[in-house]
Structures are given as C-alpha cells and as structure tokens.
Design a protein around this motif. Structure first.
Motif, PDB file in Angstrom:
ATOM      1  N   VAL A   6       3.201   0.571  -6.051  1.00 63.01           N
ATOM      2  CA  VAL A   6       1.957   0.001  -5.531  1.00 63.01           C
ATOM      3  C   VAL A   6       1.404  -0.986  -6.550  1.00 63.01           C
ATOM      4  CG1 VAL A   6      -0.417   0.479  -4.824  1.00 63.01           C
ATOM      5  CG2 VAL A   6       1.423   2.051  -4.167  1.00 63.01           C
ATOM      6  N   VAL A   7       1.112  -2.201  -6.088  1.00 63.32           N
ATOM      7  CA  VAL A   7       0.571  -3.233  -6.970  1.00 63.32           C
ATOM      8  C   VAL A   7      -0.851  -3.560  -6.534  1.00 63.32           C
ATOM      9  CG1 VAL A   7       0.913  -5.513  -7.976  1.00 63.32           C
ATOM     10  CG2 VAL A   7       2.886  -4.207  -7.153  1.00 63.32           C
ATOM     11  N   GLY A   8      -1.797  -3.407  -7.440  1.00 58.35           N
ATOM     12  CA  GLY A   8      -3.160  -3.810  -7.152  1.00 58.35           C
ATOM     13  C   GLY A   8      -3.315  -5.299  -7.412  1.00 58.35           C
ATOM     14  N   VAL A   9      -3.717  -6.046  -6.390  1.00 61.29           N
ATOM     15  CA  VAL A   9      -3.851  -7.499  -6.536  1.00 61.29           C
ATOM     16  C   VAL A   9      -5.296  -7.905  -6.281  1.00 61.29           C
ATOM     17  CG1 VAL A   9      -1.457  -8.073  -6.024  1.00 61.29           C
ATOM     18  CG2 VAL A   9      -3.055  -7.797  -4.149  1.00 61.29           C
ATOM     19  N   HIS A  10      -5.781  -8.815  -7.107  1.00 59.35           N
ATOM     20  CA  HIS A  10      -7.157  -9.295  -6.995  1.00 59.35           C
ATOM     21  C   HIS A  10      -7.120 -10.702  -6.408  1.00 59.35           C
ATOM     22  CE1 HIS A  10     -11.329  -9.901  -7.726  1.00 59.35           C
ATOM     23  NE2 HIS A  10     -11.161 -10.765  -8.701  1.00 59.35           N
ATOM     24  N   GLU A  11      -6.903 -11.689  -7.231  1.00 59.66           N
ATOM     25  CA  GLU A  11      -6.615 -13.049  -6.780  1.00 59.66           C
ATOM     26  C   GLU A  11      -5.169 -13.338  -7.154  1.00 59.66           C
ATOM     27  OE1 GLU A  11      -8.524 -14.847  -5.029  1.00 59.66           O
ATOM     28  OE2 GLU A  11     -10.478 -13.875  -5.257  1.00 59.66           O
ATOM     29  N   LEU A  12      -4.553 -14.255  -6.473  1.00 60.32           N
ATOM     30  CA  LEU A  12      -3.141 -14.544  -6.714  1.00 60.32           C
ATOM     31  C   LEU A  12      -2.903 -14.957  -8.162  1.00 60.32           C
ATOM     32  CD1 LEU A  12      -0.339 -14.694  -5.533  1.00 60.32           C
ATOM     33  CD2 LEU A  12      -0.797 -17.047  -4.830  1.00 60.32           C
ATOM     34  N   GLU A  13      -3.783 -15.810  -8.701  1.00 57.77           N
ATOM     35  CA  GLU A  13      -3.585 -16.306 -10.063  1.00 57.77           C
ATOM     36  C   GLU A  13      -3.706 -15.190 -11.095  1.00 57.77           C
ATOM     37  OE1 GLU A  13      -5.695 -17.530  -7.883  1.00 57.77           O
ATOM     38  OE2 GLU A  13      -4.748 -19.431  -7.311  1.00 57.77           O
ATOM     39  N   THR A  14      -4.717 -14.361 -10.970  1.00 56.83           N
ATOM     40  CA  THR A  14      -4.952 -13.317 -11.970  1.00 56.83           C
ATOM     41  C   THR A  14      -3.989 -12.146 -11.825  1.00 56.83           C
ATOM     42  OG1 THR A  14      -6.626 -12.298 -10.557  1.00 56.83           O
ATOM     43  CG2 THR A  14      -7.390 -13.894 -12.183  1.00 56.83           C
TER      44      THR A  14
END
Length: 286
Positions: A6-14
């Motif tokens: 599971v990958v927690g993603v915020h904004e694509l860049e960060t």
C-alpha cells in the motif's frame, strides 16, 4: 500475510520517490500495489455545493497517479483508491491486510497540526505491518542494508526483515549496535577494566544478534559495527548515509510500552538518510 503493498500518495510530485520505490519492490516480488489518496472527511459533506467538484478533482488526481504507476512499472497491478479521512487512520486500517505500507516524507505545514514529517511518523507508529518511509531519492551509488540492534524483541524482528532483504537484493548487511555509555563525568569514577568488561558484554549482544544468519543465508555477507561514542540514532544514520535501506524496530530496549514508537526510530525517521523500514512486533494483549 497478503503480498499487497500500500502506497500513501499526497500529490504526484511529493509522492514520486515513495511511488517509484514501492513499484520497484512490487516488480521484484510480483506483488499488487494499492495507491491510496485521502481527503479529510470534514471537507466532503454532501450538503455543501462544492462536494462534487472536490470529488471530481481528487478522482482525477488518483487516475493521474495510476497512469504514472503504469508508465513506471507496466507489469505491476497498481490500483488507485480515493478514501475519506486522515491519511494515518486510513493507512492504519489498510495495514491489517498489507505486507508493507510505503509513505514519503513530504513536509506539510498549516493549521491542521501536520508538522514536519508527522504523517509519516504517525503511520509508522500505528501500522499493523512494516512501514517504509522513503525520502526524496538521492543520486549516487547506494549499497548495503543497515539494521539497528539492541537485544530487544523488536530489534530481532528488524534483523529478520533486514537479513531477508539483504539476501533477496544481493546486498551486504551491516548490524549496528550503539552502546549506551554514560558521560565522562560518570565514567571517571569507574575503573577502566570495569568499563572494558561492560563494553565486552554489550559486544556479545551484537554478536548474538547476527548469530545463525549465515546458516540461513549462506551467500549473505554480514558486518558488525559496534559504536560507543554516538547516540543510537546518530550511529544508525551515519552507518546508513550511503545505504540502500535502513531497518529499525518500532520500539527498542529503552522504549516504554505506552509509547507508539521508540525515541530512536522516531529520531531516525525525522532525518532518514535513505529509505527506512520500521518493522512491527506483534505483542500479546495483557
């Protein structure tokens, strides 16, 4: 245990570093990946007119992240998921059925209380499975797996994870033990032979931590690093300055059971020199 990462993603860049690291691991292990993006529930009340526009934008971001994952790792099954609630609570729930949670170290500021690295630290502290915290990836050759040991149950589990990772990836393993030496003001009252005897006892803990590894992993090269002039966190960060991976237990010998995460792992995550995995030790409820 599930193979799901599971990958927690915020904004694509960060989230790029965490996403790339997780996808490389998923490729090697033939594991599926779930890409999780969260939106605070308080901002998603349907009675407000902006509900639909927020959902639309956030779903578009999830699709964008899915597309990026497909470009980076076409053979990996990576599925996006938009969830409501805080990132740490959502990832905590998903950790019950995951083999690994992967998060980045993006720094959030603002009135919500999400200070430097707090989301990553809270996820690592509360997760039911190991958590990988991935800082922005540095350039240059990085080799080796480093693990912190101190004789605790948590350190034993960290060693098991680190040894398996080092063997799987063909890396050398370095076990780091930092002796908790008192100040010179205290040491001056202790005979030198007593100090040497005490340090020898601590070296035994390090040796016992790696005992038997070469029997289980015949091709694994294991190094022992005993440090007596640095704090445990600083010793680990220095040893892992050019490593591919650092592994620490969620608690250590000096941690209190009421704490979510030990002070050493907390400090290491705040200044992670490389991708860092915090392992989880299952404890029986009293």
């Amino acid at each position: 245990m599930s193979r799901m990462i599971v990958v927690g993603v915020h904004e694509l860049e960060t989230s790029t570093a965490a996403l790339e690291w997780a996808l490389r691991r998923a490729e090697a292990l033939d594991a599926p990946v779930t890409l999780v993006h969260t939106v605070p529930a308080a901002w998603l009340t349907e009675k407000y007119g902006y509900y639909d526009s927020i959902i639309s934008d956030e779903q578009a971001l999830v699709r964008q992240i899915e597309s990026r994952a497909a470009e980076l790792a076409p053979t990996v099954t990576a599925t996006g998921s938009l969830r409501t609630g805080s990132a740490q609570h959502v990832l905590r729930e998903l950790s019950e059925d995951a083999s690994l949670i992967v998060v980045g170290t993006h720094r959030k500021t603002g009135i919500s209380g999400d200070y430097f690295g707090s989301v990553s630290m809270q996820v690592a502290a509360q997760s039911a499975c190991p958590v990988a915290v991935v800082p922005p990836l540095l350039t240059g050759d990085r080799t080796g797996v480093v693990v912190g040991v101190d004789g605790s149950i948590d350190a034993r589990d960290a060693m098991e994870f680190a040894a398996a990772e080092a063997d799987r990836t063909g890396q050398e393993l370095t076990a780091v033990y930092a002796a908790r030496v008192p100040t010179q003001r205290v040491l001056r009252h202790i005979p030198e032979e007593s100090i040497a005897e005490r340090l020898d006892e601590e070296r035994v803990v390090l040796a016992e931590s790696v005992a038997g590894l070469t029997n289980r992993y015949p091709d694994l090269v294991v190094h022992q690093l005993f440090v007596a002039d640095e704090t445990p966190a600083r010793a680990l960060m220095q040893a892992a300055a050019t490593a591919q991976l650092l592994v620490v237990g969620s608690h250590g010998r000096g941690a209190l059971s009421r704490l979510w995460m030990g002070s050493v792992s907390h400090e290491v995550l705040g200044h992670a020199p490389c991708p860092t995995v915090v392992t989880r030790t299952k404890r029986k409820k009293s």
